[in-house]
Scaffold this motif. Structure first.
Motif, PDB file in Angstrom:
ATOM      1  N   GLY A   1       0.814  -1.200   0.000  1.00 13.93           N
ATOM      2  CA  GLY A   1       0.000   0.000   0.000  1.00 13.93           C
ATOM      3  C   GLY A   1       0.852   1.256   0.000  1.00 13.93           C
ATOM      4  O   GLY A   1       2.071   1.222  -0.125  1.00 13.93           O
ATOM      5  N   VAL A   2       0.185   2.379   0.159  1.00  9.04           N
ATOM      6  CA  VAL A   2       0.855   3.677   0.196  1.00  9.04           C
ATOM      7  C   VAL A   2       1.259   4.001   1.624  1.00  9.04           C
ATOM      8  O   VAL A   2       0.424   3.931   2.545  1.00  9.04           O
ATOM      9  CB  VAL A   2      -0.064   4.776  -0.363  1.00  9.04           C
ATOM     10  CG1 VAL A   2       0.602   6.141  -0.261  1.00  9.04           C
ATOM     11  CG2 VAL A   2      -0.435   4.465  -1.812  1.00  9.04           C
ATOM     12  N   ASP A   3       2.533   4.313   1.815  1.00  4.74           N
ATOM     13  CA  ASP A   3       3.020   4.712   3.135  1.00  4.74           C
ATOM     14  C   ASP A   3       2.436   6.075   3.483  1.00  4.74           C
ATOM     15  O   ASP A   3       2.634   7.045   2.733  1.00  4.74           O
ATOM     16  CB  ASP A   3       4.547   4.763   3.132  1.00  4.74           C
ATOM     17  CG  ASP A   3       5.132   4.868   4.534  1.00  4.74           C
ATOM     18  OD1 ASP A   3       4.509   5.546   5.384  1.00  4.74           O
ATOM     19  OD2 ASP A   3       6.192   4.268   4.787  1.00  4.74           O
ATOM     20  N   PRO A   4       1.721   6.207   4.583  1.00  2.00           N
ATOM     21  CA  PRO A   4       1.111   7.492   4.912  1.00  2.00           C
ATOM     22  C   PRO A   4       2.127   8.589   5.171  1.00  2.00           C
ATOM     23  O   PRO A   4       1.782   9.787   5.136  1.00  2.00           O
ATOM     24  CB  PRO A   4       0.298   7.171   6.177  1.00  2.00           C
ATOM     25  CG  PRO A   4       0.876   5.931   6.727  1.00  2.00           C
ATOM     26  CD  PRO A   4       1.391   5.161   5.558  1.00  2.00           C
ATOM     27  N   ALA A   5       3.380   8.214   5.439  1.00  2.00           N
ATOM     28  CA  ALA A   5       4.423   9.221   5.690  1.00  2.00           C
ATOM     29  C   ALA A   5       5.097   9.705   4.401  1.00  2.00           C
ATOM     30  O   ALA A   5       5.914  10.622   4.448  1.00  2.00           O
ATOM     31  CB  ALA A   5       5.482   8.654   6.625  1.00  2.00           C
ATOM     32  N   ALA A   6       4.779   9.109   3.252  1.00  2.00           N
ATOM     33  CA  ALA A   6       5.440   9.455   2.003  1.00  2.00           C
ATOM     34  C   ALA A   6       4.892  10.761   1.441  1.00  2.00           C
ATOM     35  O   ALA A   6       3.677  11.013   1.461  1.00  2.00           O
ATOM     36  CB  ALA A   6       5.264   8.332   0.978  1.00  2.00           C
ATOM     37  N   ARG A   7       5.792  11.591   0.914  1.00  2.36           N
ATOM     38  CA  ARG A   7       5.375  12.815   0.238  1.00  2.36           C
ATOM     39  C   ARG A   7       4.949  12.496  -1.191  1.00  2.36           C
ATOM     40  O   ARG A   7       5.520  11.640  -1.844  1.00  2.36           O
ATOM     41  CB  ARG A   7       6.527  13.822   0.180  1.00  2.36           C
ATOM     42  CG  ARG A   7       6.861  14.477   1.493  1.00  2.36           C
ATOM     43  CD  ARG A   7       7.796  15.681   1.252  1.00  2.36           C
ATOM     44  NE  ARG A   7       8.974  15.322   0.496  1.00  2.36           N
ATOM     45  CZ  ARG A   7       9.393  15.993  -0.583  1.00  2.36           C
ATOM     46  NH1 ARG A   7       8.700  17.012  -1.039  1.00  2.36           N
ATOM     47  NH2 ARG A   7      10.495  15.615  -1.212  1.00  2.36           N
ATOM     48  N   ILE A   8       3.935  13.198  -1.672  1.00  4.02           N
ATOM     49  CA  ILE A   8       3.467  13.050  -3.040  1.00  4.02           C
ATOM     50  C   ILE A   8       3.925  14.277  -3.822  1.00  4.02           C
ATOM     51  O   ILE A   8       3.592  15.409  -3.464  1.00  4.02           O
ATOM     52  CB  ILE A   8       1.940  12.902  -3.102  1.00  4.02           C
ATOM     53  CG1 ILE A   8       1.493  11.631  -2.373  1.00  4.02           C
ATOM     54  CG2 ILE A   8       1.471  12.871  -4.551  1.00  4.02           C
ATOM     55  CD1 ILE A   8      -0.002  11.436  -2.334  1.00  4.02           C
ATOM     56  N   ILE A   9       4.717  14.037  -4.875  1.00  2.60           N
ATOM     57  CA  ILE A   9       5.275  15.136  -5.679  1.00  2.60           C
ATOM     58  C   ILE A   9       4.642  15.078  -7.055  1.00  2.60           C
ATOM     59  O   ILE A   9       4.923  14.189  -7.856  1.00  2.60           O
ATOM     60  CB  ILE A   9       6.805  15.013  -5.778  1.00  2.60           C
ATOM     61  CG1 ILE A   9       7.424  15.011  -4.377  1.00  2.60           C
ATOM     62  CG2 ILE A   9       7.362  16.157  -6.601  1.00  2.60           C
ATOM     63  CD1 ILE A   9       8.931  14.865  -4.384  1.00  2.60           C
ATOM     64  N   SER A  10       3.781  16.019  -7.328  1.00  2.00           N
ATOM     65  CA  SER A  10       3.091  16.062  -8.617  1.00  2.00           C
ATOM     66  C   SER A  10       4.012  16.603  -9.697  1.00  2.00           C
ATOM     67  O   SER A  10       4.983  17.318  -9.435  1.00  2.00           O
ATOM     68  CB  SER A  10       1.844  16.953  -8.505  1.00  2.00           C
ATOM     69  OG  SER A  10       1.233  17.120  -9.762  1.00  2.00           O
ATOM     70  N   ALA A  11       3.706  16.254 -10.935  1.00  2.00           N
ATOM     71  CA  ALA A  11       4.516  16.708 -12.070  1.00  2.00           C
ATOM     72  C   ALA A  11       4.202  18.134 -12.481  1.00  2.00           C
ATOM     73  O   ALA A  11       5.057  18.835 -13.023  1.00  2.00           O
ATOM     74  CB  ALA A  11       4.307  15.775 -13.263  1.00  2.00           C
ATOM     75  N   LEU A  12       2.988  18.593 -12.227  1.00  2.00           N
ATOM     76  CA  LEU A  12       2.588  19.924 -12.689  1.00  2.00           C
ATOM     77  C   LEU A  12       2.719  20.992 -11.626  1.00  2.00           C
ATOM     78  O   LEU A  12       2.926  22.166 -11.938  1.00  2.00           O
ATOM     79  CB  LEU A  12       1.136  19.885 -13.184  1.00  2.00           C
ATOM     80  CG  LEU A  12       0.914  19.614 -14.673  1.00  2.00           C
ATOM     81  CD1 LEU A  12      -0.558  19.595 -14.995  1.00  2.00           C
ATOM     82  CD2 LEU A  12       1.629  20.630 -15.528  1.00  2.00           C
ATOM     83  N   TYR A  13       2.579  20.637 -10.363  1.00  2.00           N
ATOM     84  CA  TYR A  13       2.559  21.674  -9.310  1.00  2.00           C
ATOM     85  C   TYR A  13       3.182  21.147  -8.041  1.00  2.00           C
ATOM     86  O   TYR A  13       3.551  19.974  -7.955  1.00  2.00           O
ATOM     87  CB  TYR A  13       1.131  22.140  -9.048  1.00  2.00           C
ATOM     88  CG  TYR A  13       0.131  21.018  -8.874  1.00  2.00           C
ATOM     89  CD1 TYR A  13      -0.044  20.394  -7.629  1.00  2.00           C
ATOM     90  CD2 TYR A  13      -0.611  20.554  -9.945  1.00  2.00           C
ATOM     91  CE1 TYR A  13      -0.956  19.360  -7.472  1.00  2.00           C
ATOM     92  CE2 TYR A  13      -1.524  19.525  -9.803  1.00  2.00           C
ATOM     93  CZ  TYR A  13      -1.690  18.944  -8.560  1.00  2.00           C
ATOM     94  OH  TYR A  13      -2.583  17.903  -8.418  1.00  2.00           O
TER      95      TYR A  13
END
Length: 287
Positions: free
Chosen positions: A275-287
């Protein structure tokens, strides 16, 4: 005795402290880099000139299907983003008298990288380069002896974008403007009046030409608004594409102006059962 024990403890700490720090680094949560994909359909008007086929100006309609894929780079996701683009364009145009039709079918593919800067108020700026290939042909129904012209080019381009995250009421919206401007490359053009039959017999000298703004100018401008309805976004916008070449006494002009509508979204690739680690940062490509 106490002094000896203190020295031993200090030596143990000195040996194991770097190992503990290394273990902490190895367990650092890697950021998530979702892929931003978009499928777009273009529809609008077109103006075509190709003096290899005819000296007349043709006008009509343009339609296209385009795909775009963007993702933050793995080596520096906060600062660098990649973009892959591909599309197919179809033009149908007629001469001023309306008694002849010229068709144009082209495909293009490009890949590039851009450095980006995040500014206040939800603004992102990016600048970089790309390289691309364009292939296609024009067919004039009135010509009997020489009805087809070929388009082919490989270019190195300047590109970038400006994006702004805002809200229209409660709806999140991402506005973006992106230009693409070829700087150099190679493109195909026969001699004026040279038949493709002659080329097939071996007369293939002088078909490839170095591209620069004096003989090959092209610019694409794309303005889009992504209306975020949950995980899927409705993309609306406008695209203009201008191509102008002049070599071997042959002039080509293509001007397409189209409305854009499509579907966009962000997607994550995860390993099965992970699953997705809740501590992980999400870095979008557009913003």
């Amino acid at each position: 005795m106490l002094s000896v024990m203190s020295r031993i403890l200090l030596m143990i700490v000195a040996v194991f402290l770097p190992l503990l720090a290394s273990a902490a680094d190895s367990t650092e949560v890697k950021p998530l880099r979702p892929v931003t994909s978009a499928y777009m359909v273009d529809a609008g008007g077109a103006r075509l000139v190709n003096t290899y086929l005819t000296p007349l100006k043709y006008s009509g309609w343009a339609t296209a299907f385009n795909y775009e894929r963007m993702q933050a780079m793995k080596f520096s996701p906060d600062n660098w983003v990649m973009q892959l683009r591909g599309g197919i364009t179809l033009n149908r145009s007629v001469n001023p008298s309306g008694n002849a039709t010229m068709w144009r079918l082209t495909g293009d593919f490009s890949w590039g990288m851009m450095h980006r800067w995040r500014l206040p108020y939800g603004i992102t700026l990016a600048a970089g380069g790309s390289t691309g290939i364009d292939l296609g042909c024009l067919y004039n129904t009135r010509n009997g002896n020489n009805p087809v012209a070929v388009e082919a080019a490989w270019t190195v381009n300047l590109t970038g974008y400006a994006a702004w995250n805002c809200h229209v009421g409660r709806l999140p919206v991402t506005l973006r403007y992106q230009p693409v401007l070829p700087v150099t490359g190679v493109f195909f053009s026969p001699e004026y009046g040279e038949l493709f039959y002659e080329i097939s017999l071996g007369d293939d000298d002088g078909l490839a030409h170095a591209a620069w703004w004096g003989n090959y100018f092209r610019m694409e401008n794309l303005v889009t608004a992504d209306l975020h309805f949950g995980a899927t976004s409705l993309r609306v916008g406008f695209r203009s594409n201008v191509i102008s070449t002049k070599v071997n006494n042959i002039t080509t002009r293509v001007i397409n102006s189209s409305v854009v509508i499509g579907v966009a979204g962000e997607w994550l690739s995860l390993r099965p059962g992970k699953g997705v680690d809740p501590a992980a940062r999400i870095i979008s490509a557009l913003y």
